[in-house]
Design a protein around this motif. Sequence first.
Motif, PDB file in Angstrom:
ATOM      1  N   PRO A  68       0.818  -1.230   0.000  1.00  0.00           N
ATOM      2  CA  PRO A  68       0.000   0.000   0.000  1.00  0.00           C
ATOM      3  C   PRO A  68       0.845   1.271   0.000  1.00  0.00           C
ATOM      4  CG  PRO A  68      -0.887  -1.582   1.552  1.00  0.00           C
ATOM      5  CD  PRO A  68       0.390  -2.184   1.030  1.00  0.00           C
ATOM      6  N   GLN A  69       2.008   1.195   0.643  1.00  0.00           N
ATOM      7  CA  GLN A  69       2.872   2.367   0.684  1.00  0.00           C
ATOM      8  C   GLN A  69       3.382   2.730  -0.722  1.00  0.00           C
ATOM      9  OE1 GLN A  69       5.548   1.866   4.015  1.00  0.00           O
ATOM     10  NE2 GLN A  69       7.135   2.942   2.879  1.00  0.00           N
ATOM     11  N   GLN A  81       0.058   7.187  -6.186  1.00  0.00           N
ATOM     12  CA  GLN A  81      -1.352   7.609  -6.188  1.00  0.00           C
ATOM     13  C   GLN A  81      -2.241   6.580  -6.871  1.00  0.00           C
ATOM     14  OE1 GLN A  81      -0.816  11.561  -7.921  1.00  0.00           O
ATOM     15  NE2 GLN A  81      -1.097  12.388  -5.890  1.00  0.00           N
ATOM     16  N   LEU A  82      -2.046   5.331  -6.489  1.00  0.00           N
ATOM     17  CA  LEU A  82      -2.846   4.251  -7.068  1.00  0.00           C
ATOM     18  C   LEU A  82      -3.846   3.751  -6.036  1.00  0.00           C
ATOM     19  CD1 LEU A  82       0.072   2.242  -8.727  1.00  0.00           C
ATOM     20  CD2 LEU A  82      -1.651   3.610  -9.917  1.00  0.00           C
ATOM     21  N   SER A  83      -4.992   3.333  -6.520  1.00  0.00           N
ATOM     22  CA  SER A  83      -5.973   2.701  -5.644  1.00  0.00           C
ATOM     23  C   SER A  83      -6.217   1.286  -6.148  1.00  0.00           C
ATOM     24  CB  SER A  83      -7.308   3.446  -5.677  1.00  0.00           C
ATOM     25  OG  SER A  83      -7.088   4.812  -5.554  1.00  0.00           O
ATOM     26  N   ASP A  84      -6.782   0.468  -5.281  1.00  0.00           N
ATOM     27  CA  ASP A  84      -7.116  -0.908  -5.655  1.00  0.00           C
ATOM     28  C   ASP A  84      -7.909  -0.934  -6.955  1.00  0.00           C
ATOM     29  OD1 ASP A  84      -5.874  -2.373  -3.751  1.00  0.00           O
ATOM     30  OD2 ASP A  84      -7.613  -2.570  -2.435  1.00  0.00           O
ATOM     31  N   GLY A  85      -7.508  -1.774  -7.849  1.00  0.00           N
ATOM     32  CA  GLY A  85      -8.248  -1.940  -9.100  1.00  0.00           C
ATOM     33  C   GLY A  85      -7.757  -1.038 -10.222  1.00  0.00           C
ATOM     34  N   ASP A  86      -6.944  -0.047  -9.897  1.00  0.00           N
ATOM     35  CA  ASP A  86      -6.403   0.811 -10.965  1.00  0.00           C
ATOM     36  C   ASP A  86      -5.541  -0.023 -11.901  1.00  0.00           C
ATOM     37  OD1 ASP A  86      -7.585   2.921  -9.780  1.00  0.00           O
ATOM     38  OD2 ASP A  86      -5.754   3.934  -9.116  1.00  0.00           O
ATOM     39  N   LEU A  87      -5.607   0.309 -13.162  1.00  0.00           N
ATOM     40  CA  LEU A  87      -4.766  -0.410 -14.110  1.00  0.00           C
ATOM     41  C   LEU A  87      -3.375   0.199 -14.122  1.00  0.00           C
ATOM     42  CD1 LEU A  87      -7.199  -0.914 -17.092  1.00  0.00           C
ATOM     43  CD2 LEU A  87      -6.406  -2.615 -15.454  1.00  0.00           C
ATOM     44  N   VAL A  88      -2.381  -0.676 -14.096  1.00  0.00           N
ATOM     45  CA  VAL A  88      -1.005  -0.191 -14.153  1.00  0.00           C
ATOM     46  C   VAL A  88      -0.274  -0.880 -15.297  1.00  0.00           C
ATOM     47  CG1 VAL A  88      -0.790   0.415 -11.724  1.00  0.00           C
ATOM     48  CG2 VAL A  88      -0.290  -1.926 -12.447  1.00  0.00           C
ATOM     49  N   ARG A  89       0.672  -0.143 -15.818  1.00  0.00           N
ATOM     50  CA  ARG A  89       1.542  -0.706 -16.821  1.00  0.00           C
ATOM     51  C   ARG A  89       2.813  -1.155 -16.094  1.00  0.00           C
ATOM     52  NH1 ARG A  89       1.454  -0.627 -22.052  1.00  0.00           N
ATOM     53  NH2 ARG A  89       3.412  -0.863 -23.173  1.00  0.00           N
ATOM     54  N   VAL A  90       3.065  -2.451 -16.156  1.00  0.00           N
ATOM     55  CA  VAL A  90       4.233  -3.018 -15.490  1.00  0.00           C
ATOM     56  C   VAL A  90       5.240  -3.288 -16.587  1.00  0.00           C
ATOM     57  CG1 VAL A  90       4.992  -4.742 -13.827  1.00  0.00           C
ATOM     58  CG2 VAL A  90       2.548  -4.271 -14.092  1.00  0.00           C
ATOM     59  N   SER A  91       6.448  -2.714 -16.479  1.00  0.00           N
ATOM     60  CA  SER A  91       7.405  -2.978 -17.539  1.00  0.00           C
ATOM     61  C   SER A  91       8.763  -3.333 -16.971  1.00  0.00           C
ATOM     62  CB  SER A  91       7.502  -1.798 -18.513  1.00  0.00           C
ATOM     63  OG  SER A  91       7.259  -0.596 -17.854  1.00  0.00           O
ATOM     64  N   SER A  92       9.387  -4.267 -17.670  1.00  0.00           N
ATOM     65  CA  SER A  92      10.761  -4.634 -17.358  1.00  0.00           C
ATOM     66  C   SER A  92      11.578  -4.304 -18.604  1.00  0.00           C
ATOM     67  CB  SER A  92      10.858  -6.119 -17.022  1.00  0.00           C
ATOM     68  OG  SER A  92      10.733  -6.890 -18.201  1.00  0.00           O
ATOM     69  N   ARG A  93      12.849  -4.674 -18.586  1.00  0.00           N
ATOM     70  CA  ARG A  93      13.677  -4.401 -19.758  1.00  0.00           C
ATOM     71  C   ARG A  93      13.240  -5.223 -20.962  1.00  0.00           C
ATOM     72  NH1 ARG A  93      16.737  -3.819 -15.309  1.00  0.00           N
ATOM     73  NH2 ARG A  93      17.929  -1.897 -15.166  1.00  0.00           N
ATOM     74  N   ARG A  94      12.397  -6.232 -20.741  1.00  0.00           N
ATOM     75  CA  ARG A  94      12.048  -7.152 -21.826  1.00  0.00           C
ATOM     76  C   ARG A  94      10.641  -6.975 -22.371  1.00  0.00           C
ATOM     77  NH1 ARG A  94      15.228  -8.615 -18.135  1.00  0.00           N
ATOM     78  NH2 ARG A  94      13.485  -8.641 -16.702  1.00  0.00           N
ATOM     79  N   GLY A  95       9.809  -6.355 -21.593  1.00  0.00           N
ATOM     80  CA  GLY A  95       8.436  -6.258 -22.073  1.00  0.00           C
ATOM     81  C   GLY A  95       7.567  -5.539 -21.063  1.00  0.00           C
ATOM     82  N   ALA A  96       6.299  -5.402 -21.425  1.00  0.00           N
ATOM     83  CA  ALA A  96       5.367  -4.704 -20.548  1.00  0.00           C
ATOM     84  C   ALA A  96       4.014  -5.386 -20.632  1.00  0.00           C
ATOM     85  CB  ALA A  96       5.251  -3.242 -20.965  1.00  0.00           C
ATOM     86  N   ILE A  97       3.292  -5.348 -19.531  1.00  0.00           N
ATOM     87  CA  ILE A  97       1.903  -5.789 -19.556  1.00  0.00           C
ATOM     88  C   ILE A  97       1.077  -4.817 -18.720  1.00  0.00           C
ATOM     89  CG2 ILE A  97       2.421  -8.235 -19.885  1.00  0.00           C
ATOM     90  CD1 ILE A  97       1.749  -8.659 -16.917  1.00  0.00           C
ATOM     91  N   VAL A  98      -0.225  -4.933 -18.850  1.00  0.00           N
ATOM     92  CA  VAL A  98      -1.125  -4.100 -18.063  1.00  0.00           C
ATOM     93  C   VAL A  98      -1.884  -5.011 -17.114  1.00  0.00           C
ATOM     94  CG1 VAL A  98      -3.065  -2.498 -18.146  1.00  0.00           C
ATOM     95  CG2 VAL A  98      -1.330  -2.442 -19.943  1.00  0.00           C
ATOM     96  N   LEU A  99      -1.957  -4.609 -15.859  1.00  0.00           N
ATOM     97  CA  LEU A  99      -2.670  -5.398 -14.850  1.00  0.00           C
ATOM     98  C   LEU A  99      -3.387  -4.445 -13.891  1.00  0.00           C
ATOM     99  CD1 LEU A  99      -0.067  -8.082 -13.667  1.00  0.00           C
ATOM    100  CD2 LEU A  99      -2.207  -8.540 -14.847  1.00  0.00           C
ATOM    101  N   VAL A 114      11.237  -4.160 -12.243  1.00  0.00           N
ATOM    102  CA  VAL A 114      10.161  -3.582 -13.051  1.00  0.00           C
ATOM    103  C   VAL A 114       9.843  -2.171 -12.592  1.00  0.00           C
ATOM    104  CG1 VAL A 114       9.069  -5.784 -13.572  1.00  0.00           C
ATOM    105  CG2 VAL A 114       8.347  -4.513 -11.539  1.00  0.00           C
ATOM    106  N   GLN A 115       9.208  -1.459 -13.471  1.00  0.00           N
ATOM    107  CA  GLN A 115       8.601  -0.195 -13.067  1.00  0.00           C
ATOM    108  C   GLN A 115       7.091  -0.323 -13.207  1.00  0.00           C
ATOM    109  OE1 GLN A 115       8.108   2.917 -16.200  1.00  0.00           O
ATOM    110  NE2 GLN A 115      10.276   2.457 -16.554  1.00  0.00           N
ATOM    111  N   VAL A 116       6.391   0.396 -12.374  1.00  0.00           N
ATOM    112  CA  VAL A 116       4.934   0.333 -12.364  1.00  0.00           C
ATOM    113  C   VAL A 116       4.414   1.760 -12.468  1.00  0.00           C
ATOM    114  CG1 VAL A 116       2.903  -0.209 -10.981  1.00  0.00           C
ATOM    115  CG2 VAL A 116       4.840  -1.787 -11.006  1.00  0.00           C
ATOM    116  N   ALA A 117       3.608   1.997 -13.472  1.00  0.00           N
ATOM    117  CA  ALA A 117       3.038   3.333 -13.627  1.00  0.00           C
ATOM    118  C   ALA A 117       1.569   3.193 -13.986  1.00  0.00           C
ATOM    119  CB  ALA A 117       3.777   4.088 -14.735  1.00  0.00           C
ATOM    120  N   ALA A 118       0.787   4.158 -13.572  1.00  0.00           N
ATOM    121  CA  ALA A 118      -0.642   4.115 -13.879  1.00  0.00           C
ATOM    122  C   ALA A 118      -0.828   4.020 -15.396  1.00  0.00           C
ATOM    123  CB  ALA A 118      -1.329   5.364 -13.340  1.00  0.00           C
TER     124      ALA A 118
END
Lengths: 417, 947
Positions: free
Chosen positions: B633-634, B640-658, B717-721
């Motif tokens: 949660p921290q 500034q994300l809340s439960d259920g928000d979609l985030v783009r998770v990316s590593s050096r190899r690829g990205a997905i949305v969850l 990974v990085q996580v961004a809204a």
Amino acid sequence: MHSAKEQGRPRLVMIGNGMAGVRTLQELLRIAPGRYDITVFGAEPHPHYNRILLSPVLAGEQTLDDIVLSGWDWYEKNGITLHSGRKVVSVDRRRRVVRADDGTEATYDRLLLCTGSRPVILPIPGNDLSGVIGYRDIADTECMIDAARTHQRAVVIGGGLLGLEAANGLMRRGMQVTVVHRGAWLMERQLDRAAATLLRTELEQRGIAFRMQAQTEALLGTDSARVCAARMANGDEIAADLVVMAAGIRPEVELAHAMRLHVEHGVVVNDTLQTVTDARIYAVGECAQHRGVAYGLVAPLYEQAQVAANHLAEYGIGRYAGSVTSTKLKVTGIELFSAGDFMGGGDAEEIVLNDPLDGVYKKLVIRGDKLVGACLYGDTADGTWYFQLLREGRSVAGLRDSLMFGRDTSPHAEAAT
Amino acid sequence: MTETKSTCPYCGVGCGVIIESAGGQITGVRGDPAHPANFGRLCTKGSTLHLTATAEVTLQTRLLQPMRRVARGMPPTITTWEGALDDVAERFASVIDQHGPDAVGFYVSGQLLTEDYYVFNKLAKGLVGTNNIDTNSRLCMSSAVAGYKKTLGADAPPTCYDDVNHADCLFFGGSNAAWAHPVLFRRIEDAKRARPDMKIIVADPRRTDTAEIADLYLPLRPGTDVMLFNGMLHVMLREGWTNPRFIAEHTRGFEALRERVRDCTPEQAAATCGITLEQLVRAARLFATSRATLSLYCQGLNQSSSGTAKNAALINLHLATGQIGRPGAGPFSLTGQPNAMGGREVGGLANLLSAHRDLANAGHRAEVAALWGVPSVPERPGKTAVEMFQAAADGEIRALWIACTNPAQSMPDQATVRRALDRCEFVVVQEAFSTTATCAFADVLLPATTWGEKIGTVTNSERRISRVRPAVPAPGAARHDWSVVVDVARRLETRLPRRTNDGRSLFPYALDNAAGAEAIWLEHRESTRGRDLDITGLDWAQLDAQGPQQWPMPEGALEGCSRLYEDGIFPTPDGKARFVDAVYAPTAETPDAEHPLWLNTGRLRDQWHGTSRTGTLGRLFGHVPEPALQMHPQDMGKRQLSDGDLVRVSSRRGAIVLPVEGCADLTPGQVFSAMHWGSEIVGGQGPEGAALGGVNALTNNAFCPDSKQPELKHAAVQVAAARLPWTLLAMALLPSSSALQILHLLRSKMTQFQFATCVPFAADGVALGASDAAWSGVLLRAAHREPVTSRLLDEIEALLGLDAPESMRYADAGRGQRRALRLNDSKMGDGRLRAVLLAGDTRAESWIRTLVQDQLPAQAFGRQLLRSSSRAPSGVSARGKVVCNCLDVSETAIVNVLGRADAPRGSEDERLADLQCQLRCGTSCGSCVPELRRMLRASEVTVAAPS
């Protein structure tokens, strides 16, 4: 009240004893009682009644007595001279004298024209047969009620508001009714196709038959010159002992023509409802044409009445800027409402709701951020609210997501995004 | 009704099952009370196996005919077995002929039976002459193999399940057995109950359900296990807790290790691992000084770029303290797959040979060549899983035969894997299910038998060999994996004559019957003679009569062997175990400014692997209904994300949305996603329009230099809204006869959204009882930058039956909004929602989902159901997620009982008993008991707080 005519008061003569005119008088009496010496000519031999309620009368849900709005005593109490059952045949604008068919005359300082409209009688062979009528007044209504007692089959030409009310009334009185309609869907001036389809299905379930996109070519008569069938353009014949022409109305402008007033579709009036030809003469109601529009519904007529009365009272502050109209169908059990630009198109956006289980269809038309039209079928509870939003022309952007679900009066009404 | 004893096809516990069948159809399943792995118990997954084998599931998800694609991207068309097998043989022969045997590769599976594995291995190494055969066990167990071999001398877990009843200390390292090996965990819970003094240590970056039972929980910083173990050894040495006598008599190499751990001071170890000094010392003390310490470990150690070092460093502790070779003591590697062990036994990996022989050993190669009757087996090591796909991506491997596994879901760095599959000239996929992501890349699809149909043997985590018996005939044209291999091999023999055994076939087994499988097994048995896993004393008749047996069981032995090394002699040349000088190295990728978070992946309780089987069952989605990224949660607050928000998770190899989900079981800086979420379940279109590749689009293919096992557990990974404001939720209850088919069709539309996930769900009352099983739920969730076309929505509505005339609809095209719902016909006015589509605005999900899932009367709400508001019409309350899957008990129901004023105040066990008495949750398979205990503790806090 006003027991005798007082000398020196200006004289107001009203031609037509219908809803627009009487409403004007009521308004006038409210804001400027006693200002005028008032005389009324009415062609029908009845006091002022609610024409809108003829359909419930036809359907047997109300009686003629129920629909009288202002009884004979009202005229008397208000010191109004009523010439009932007398049709005005000429007006001498130079002498300012009105003359009725029985020779009765009245002089005016102000004249109020409210001759209403008349049904369009199609120019087809047989349109003069007995059993062929329009649908306008108490006489027509009584004629239909009589026909339903003695005859079986009716054809209503025209699937508009009036035609469907007539069809429903006749059906309720036991007749087999077929509605012949030229358009692709019913009430195309008030409904879109989706709502009209629901309406048609409902009416069919009640027993009314429909011939859509059909044109009546001729009415066929018996030896006794009573109508016996309607022949369609495609050759089909529909047996009919009664034919009701409900294919539209025309402003009743015969007298205005004779008076040499400027008439287009109706009597042309300005924003204070004065005829453009003669400022002493006002016209309100279905006979008047304001900014190109002649209205056939009651709400605009009342709005006109208010402005006309205001002007007659010499307050001079009221202006009529036209009406946004709304429609309801007076067929018991059928909830239907339409208002404004319900067809949308162009840059308009639509919000549509369908609830087939409850037989509900709703369409709201939005242009920019304003509600400009609504077409409701099956649930018209919010019609009044929509009509209000529509007439106020205020932004509905903040309400848009909840607009379809009616006015949210709860304290935590959710702020729309 | 017929009853057939067999095994469960899921995890490595290897439970025995009794399959009930009638008329060629599996009708039920229950635990085999006589099977020593489970004594009648099954977990949520095992106890629902029969539901994954219904005629409806079979018809909709199984590959039932051989198929061939004219061109990639085209739908496959049915062909004959003859045609398909000739095609495979011809293409393989041609590639081998033109480019040599190393231009082909075989990628098989720890879910194959030992017999399947054996013939695949013989085909590759014996007939074709390549060592390019590897398996998904490479992703799972190869670090354990390397760890055992480097220390103890052979790939043999020396322990058994019964050891949990004799240990005084259990040490869990990188294992969430509560979810991944539930039935073993039930035995551990029983043991803890019987002997509360038994201490349990859990070292894991996540506070898992396994940690709930722990006396000492070590919230380890990811990848620091070697430092933990070396630090513990430092403490043991300092405190005199080691066993010098054992070290002296039974081991070698301690000096180097002692030097190594001298630098691993407790302070440094505690700081590196992110634990306190006290925790470290206590762990060392419990491990070393308990009468018997059993360590249980799994992917947390194995899936690592220093996986072998982690395994060895832990085994070092057992050797240094003499915690081995006694009841209750030893290093116990828990296998992830039902027959990873069997695969290891037959040498079905690129660097192994039959019966634990080594490819690098010339003598071993000669032995195997002699056994098979071939001149030689190739010397050059084959490509391991990651290397094999890299070689295919580089054009070095031109033909791939993939069996019983789903690399387009499970391999790390999906971009490379998919490039490999695309580039490969010829891809054969031999599969039971037609729904896997890999099937889409196949030129030829060969239908295989699966659970309930197969014949052969498997070996579980404790070296126990069980018979797998068919309860029903193979559906459609499906054949046993080994039969298919043998049939192709014989065709290849005519095309590659030089490798045959003096003109006799290398594959002289009867096809498609038990005799053939047994003949293969007997050949395998012979290969074990004199080896550490010698089973020459065992035969199928004995397995039938005496039940499952543990190896070794050499000729003359009357029964298998439960524990190894009780005599202190290890299978090394000098009989002594080796200490490994294990060096701590950080994970291959560590977080940095650009990719500041650790991504950890792992199993869920009710899913298994790529979900081709568990994913057919809505009720197994009751516990975790949809893919999500768990985050502290921290860390969410920072973004500034809340439960259920979609985030783009990316590593050096690829990205997905969850969707993101707050989870305090993780330490800040870590994120977690289940390994099950492949592109079949979660997807969308990437920036260049390519399909997103599931969670393994992110993971790292860096591997351990010894075991070649890739580091699936750690990626930076990085996580961004993800700003995808247009959202969609569609759910429907569909006839079970078509639901999975429709699920598949819906999934084919996922790439038309920037984010989409598509899963089954079970509706209340529908999940339970065979009579109600006529309806199955499907759910599609999606999001996009702008509204999608109404045509796409029309197609989705049509699939969900929302195109029916009675559907209620709302549409505001200008706002990209559309909602449709369909009620069940009800004359009573209490119709239930059977299908819902919310497009453009899904705020109503919070309550409408409850109406669908719990099948509450909804008709009375009428058109209010079409509202976009997040406020429910009054009278709808959510039921919450299902905690107890067996008895369908929801979180809400449990919280309600726990929160009652008259709830008993006694001990946790008493309160649990009371809860179970009222709701019966956790009284069937028990998989949810850790979660129930957690809820009990949480409620204690809230109940106690006000006073």
